[in-house]
Design an enzyme around this catalytic site. Structure first.
Site, mmCIF file in Angstrom:
data_model
loop_
_atom_site.group_PDB
_atom_site.id
_atom_site.type_symbol
_atom_site.label_atom_id
_atom_site.label_comp_id
_atom_site.label_asym_id
_atom_site.label_seq_id
_atom_site.Cartn_x
_atom_site.Cartn_y
_atom_site.Cartn_z
ATOM 1 N N CYS A 65 0.849 -1.192 0.000
ATOM 2 C CA CYS A 65 0.000 0.000 0.000
ATOM 3 C C CYS A 65 0.891 1.251 0.000
ATOM 4 C CB CYS A 65 -0.921 0.007 1.223
ATOM 5 S SG CYS A 65 -2.034 1.420 1.219
ATOM 6 N N CYS A 69 0.432 5.082 6.833
ATOM 7 C CA CYS A 69 -0.194 4.915 8.153
ATOM 8 C C CYS A 69 0.797 4.201 9.095
ATOM 9 C CB CYS A 69 -1.495 4.130 8.021
ATOM 10 S SG CYS A 69 -2.545 4.730 6.676
ATOM 11 N N CYS A 72 0.440 0.530 10.283
ATOM 12 C CA CYS A 72 -0.035 -0.508 9.368
ATOM 13 C C CYS A 72 1.057 -1.402 8.774
ATOM 14 C CB CYS A 72 -0.832 0.130 8.244
ATOM 15 S SG CYS A 72 -1.631 -1.136 7.222
ATOM 16 N N CYS A 109 -16.731 -9.111 5.645
ATOM 17 C CA CYS A 109 -16.046 -7.838 5.385
ATOM 18 C C CYS A 109 -14.794 -8.075 4.564
ATOM 19 C CB CYS A 109 -15.623 -7.176 6.690
ATOM 20 S SG CYS A 109 -16.966 -6.909 7.823
ATOM 21 N N CYS A 140 -19.660 -6.073 3.645
ATOM 22 C CA CYS A 140 -18.959 -4.862 4.076
ATOM 23 C C CYS A 140 -17.641 -4.808 3.311
ATOM 24 C CB CYS A 140 -18.708 -4.939 5.579
ATOM 25 S SG CYS A 140 -17.692 -3.586 6.200
ATOM 26 N N CYS A 200 -19.499 2.384 8.599
ATOM 27 C CA CYS A 200 -18.730 1.767 9.678
ATOM 28 C C CYS A 200 -17.485 2.625 9.826
ATOM 29 C CB CYS A 200 -18.372 0.329 9.279
ATOM 30 S SG CYS A 200 -17.225 -0.461 10.430
ATOM 31 N N ARG A 272 -17.811 -1.952 17.917
ATOM 32 C CA ARG A 272 -17.085 -3.208 17.657
ATOM 33 C C ARG A 272 -15.761 -3.269 18.402
ATOM 34 N NH1 ARG A 272 -16.777 -4.556 11.800
ATOM 35 N NH2 ARG A 272 -18.859 -5.289 12.237
HETATM 36 N N1 SAM Z 1 -6.609 0.582 3.076
HETATM 37 C C1 SAM Z 1 -7.894 0.874 3.538
HETATM 38 C C2 SAM Z 1 -7.923 2.041 4.495
HETATM 39 O O1 SAM Z 1 -6.948 2.297 5.182
HETATM 40 O O2 SAM Z 1 -8.958 2.703 4.567
HETATM 41 C C3 SAM Z 1 -8.608 -0.311 4.175
HETATM 42 C C4 SAM Z 1 -7.853 -1.280 5.034
HETATM 43 S S1 SAM Z 1 -7.127 -0.634 6.522
HETATM 44 C C5 SAM Z 1 -6.060 -1.930 7.009
HETATM 45 C C6 SAM Z 1 -8.492 -0.614 7.667
HETATM 46 C C7 SAM Z 1 -8.248 -0.138 9.064
HETATM 47 O O3 SAM Z 1 -7.564 -1.133 9.811
HETATM 48 C C8 SAM Z 1 -7.395 1.099 9.278
HETATM 49 O O4 SAM Z 1 -8.085 2.280 9.053
HETATM 50 C C9 SAM Z 1 -7.021 0.962 10.733
HETATM 51 O O5 SAM Z 1 -7.968 1.623 11.537
HETATM 52 C C10 SAM Z 1 -7.072 -0.543 10.978
HETATM 53 N N2 SAM Z 1 -5.717 -1.077 11.257
HETATM 54 C C11 SAM Z 1 -4.731 -1.283 10.368
HETATM 55 N N3 SAM Z 1 -3.620 -1.741 10.976
HETATM 56 C C12 SAM Z 1 -3.894 -1.807 12.292
HETATM 57 C C13 SAM Z 1 -3.134 -2.190 13.437
HETATM 58 N N4 SAM Z 1 -1.862 -2.552 13.356
HETATM 59 N N5 SAM Z 1 -3.749 -2.157 14.636
HETATM 60 C C14 SAM Z 1 -5.040 -1.777 14.740
HETATM 61 N N6 SAM Z 1 -5.794 -1.395 13.689
HETATM 62 C C15 SAM Z 1 -5.237 -1.398 12.482
HETATM 63 FE FE1 SF4 Z 2 -2.781 1.337 3.336
HETATM 64 FE FE2 SF4 Z 2 -2.723 0.242 5.737
HETATM 65 FE FE3 SF4 Z 2 -3.099 2.851 5.501
HETATM 66 FE FE4 SF4 Z 2 -5.052 1.135 4.699
HETATM 67 S S1 SF4 Z 2 -4.300 1.452 6.789
HETATM 68 S S2 SF4 Z 2 -4.283 2.954 3.631
HETATM 69 S S3 SF4 Z 2 -3.779 -0.550 3.982
HETATM 70 S S4 SF4 Z 2 -1.251 1.735 4.925
#
Ligand code: SAM
Ligand code: SF4
Ligand code: DTB
Length: 346
Positions: A65, A69, A72, A109, A140, A200, A272
């Site tokens: 990606c 973030c 992530c 989901c 979802c 959500c 949730r």
């Molecule tokens: N890429 C898309 C986005 O960011 O909108 C969808 C997938 S993203 C992995 C969905 C959500 O997962 C993120 O917004 C975050 O809140 C949660 N998430 C991701 N990594 C995480 C982590 N290490 N611990 C807790 N929540 C996490």
């Molecule tokens: Fe990409 Fe992870 Fe951020 Fe979703 S949360 S946009 S998968 S880096």
């Protein structure tokens, strides 16, 4: 006393969109027992307190990606050793959905590690939504930012919910993500809402934010023109290689407080208990359910990280007298989902 008789008529005054920072701070500062009592009292007015909704999560496109973030494992900027997988074939996704349904899940989901879907991705995700829906499950997706047009396309395909998290407060946001703005996220939520899909949206705690940031995030969510139907509260899963890998533990009591405050501010929404459950013991799960959490992700894996095993969740449900919530179907499914078990008979 049956829960049906214990429930009272909804009081619209509880559904507010004008929460002030001072009010939310006061909730967080309540003595723990008072806070939990208030949250549980409201919870019973809107929900059966002994029902928890269960969803299954599947990563349909994993890793690589471009976003940054900091929490992530799927960001291409961090070396987390994750195996990258391109968008799954529709049939493979449907196979997984069927397995989830057979395991008793009522909502499926699908998550993709995208900044936003590309036009060429849309026919594939639309086919996934249509296929899962045909099985009689709720659908979802979480695919990143959506344009107004994309939200409409997904809504037309029959997507029930779209997950897009605010993640944290506007003030702390820049410490966690720099590649998209808070306003980008609010715009996507607006497109999802206008398209008629259910929203959500929640966030992550334990990223080093202050209590004022947890409060600020809940304030943003509750003061939207309509509360999200589902509010995931994720506890940070610390993944080696991400900038937040060494983050300190969040006090578990503070985590439960956050759930309780979310329940009070958005009494009719499903809250949730989302990522991070692998590190929570049974007592913590039980307290979270008492504080008003009434939805979980069920199954061994979240998107890329482990989740408690389904049989552990079911065993705890049985000990607590909790039943998985059945989908409120508008039409009878051809092949109804099996009931996991009846907690009343255990
Ligand atoms: N890429 C898309 C986005 O960011 O909108 C969808 C997938 S993203 C992995 C969905 C959500 O997962 C993120 O917004 C975050 O809140 C949660 N998430 C991701 N990594 C995480 C982590 N290490 N611990 C807790 N929540 C996490
Ligand atoms: Fe990409 Fe992870 Fe951020 Fe979703 S949360 S946009 S998968 S880096
Ligand atoms: C949400 O709020 N939590 C889920 C879901 N929405 C998509 C994702 C949690 C991901 C946890 C880290 C992982 O497994 O990669």
């Amino acid at each position: 006393m049956s829960t049906a008789t214990a429930r009272t008529v909804h009081n619209e005054q509880h559904i507010r969109h004008d929460w002030t920072s001072a009010e939310i701070a006061a909730l967080f500062k309540l003595p723990f027992n008072d806070l939990l009592f208030e949250a549980q009292s409201l919870h019973r007015q809107y929900f059966d307190p002994n029902q928890v909704q269960v969803s299954t999560l599947l990563s349909i496109k994993t890793g690589a990606c471009p976003e940054d973030c900091a929490y992530c494992p799927q960001s291409t900027r961090y070396d987390t050793g994750l195996e990258v997988e391109k968008l799954m074939e529709v049939d493979k996704v449907l196979e997984q959905a069927r397995a989830a349904k057979n395991a008793g899940s009522t909502r499926f989901c699908m998550g993709a590690a995208w900044r936003c879907p590309k036009p060429r991705d849309m026919p594939h995700v639309v086919a996934m939504v249509e296929g899962v829906r045909k099985m009689g499950m709720e659908t979802c997706m979480t695919l990143g930012m959506l344009s107004e047009e994309q939200a409409k396309q997904l809504a037309d395909a029959g997507l029930d919910y779209y997950n897009h998290n605010l993640d944290t407060s506007p003030e702390f946001y820049g410490d966690i993500i720099t590649t998209r703005t808070y306003q980008d996220r609010l715009d996507t939520l607006d497109h999802v809402r206008s398209s008629g899909m259910k929203v959500c949206s929640g966030g992550i705690v334990g990223m080093g934010e202050q209590q004022t940031d947890r409060a600020g995030m809940l304030q943003q969510l509750a003061n939207l023109p309509q509360h999200p139907e589902s509010v995931p509260i994720n506890m940070l899963v610390r993944v080696e290689g991400t900038p937040l890998a060494g983050q300190e533990d969040l006090d578990p009591i503070e985590f439960i407080r956050t759930i309780a405050v979310a329940r009070i501010m958005m009494p009719a929404s499903h809250v949730r208990l989302s990522a991070g459950r692998e590190e929570m013991n049974e007592q913590m799960h039980a307290l979270a359910y008492f504080a008003g959490a009434n939805s979980i992700f069920y199954g061994e894996k979240l998107l890329t990280t482990p989740n408690p095993r389904a049989n552990e969740d079911l065993a705890l449900f049985a000990r607590l007298g909790i039943n998985p919530e059945q989908r409120e179907l508008t039409e009878a499914p051809k092949d109804p989902s099996p009931h996991f078990y009846d907690a009343a008979s255990v």
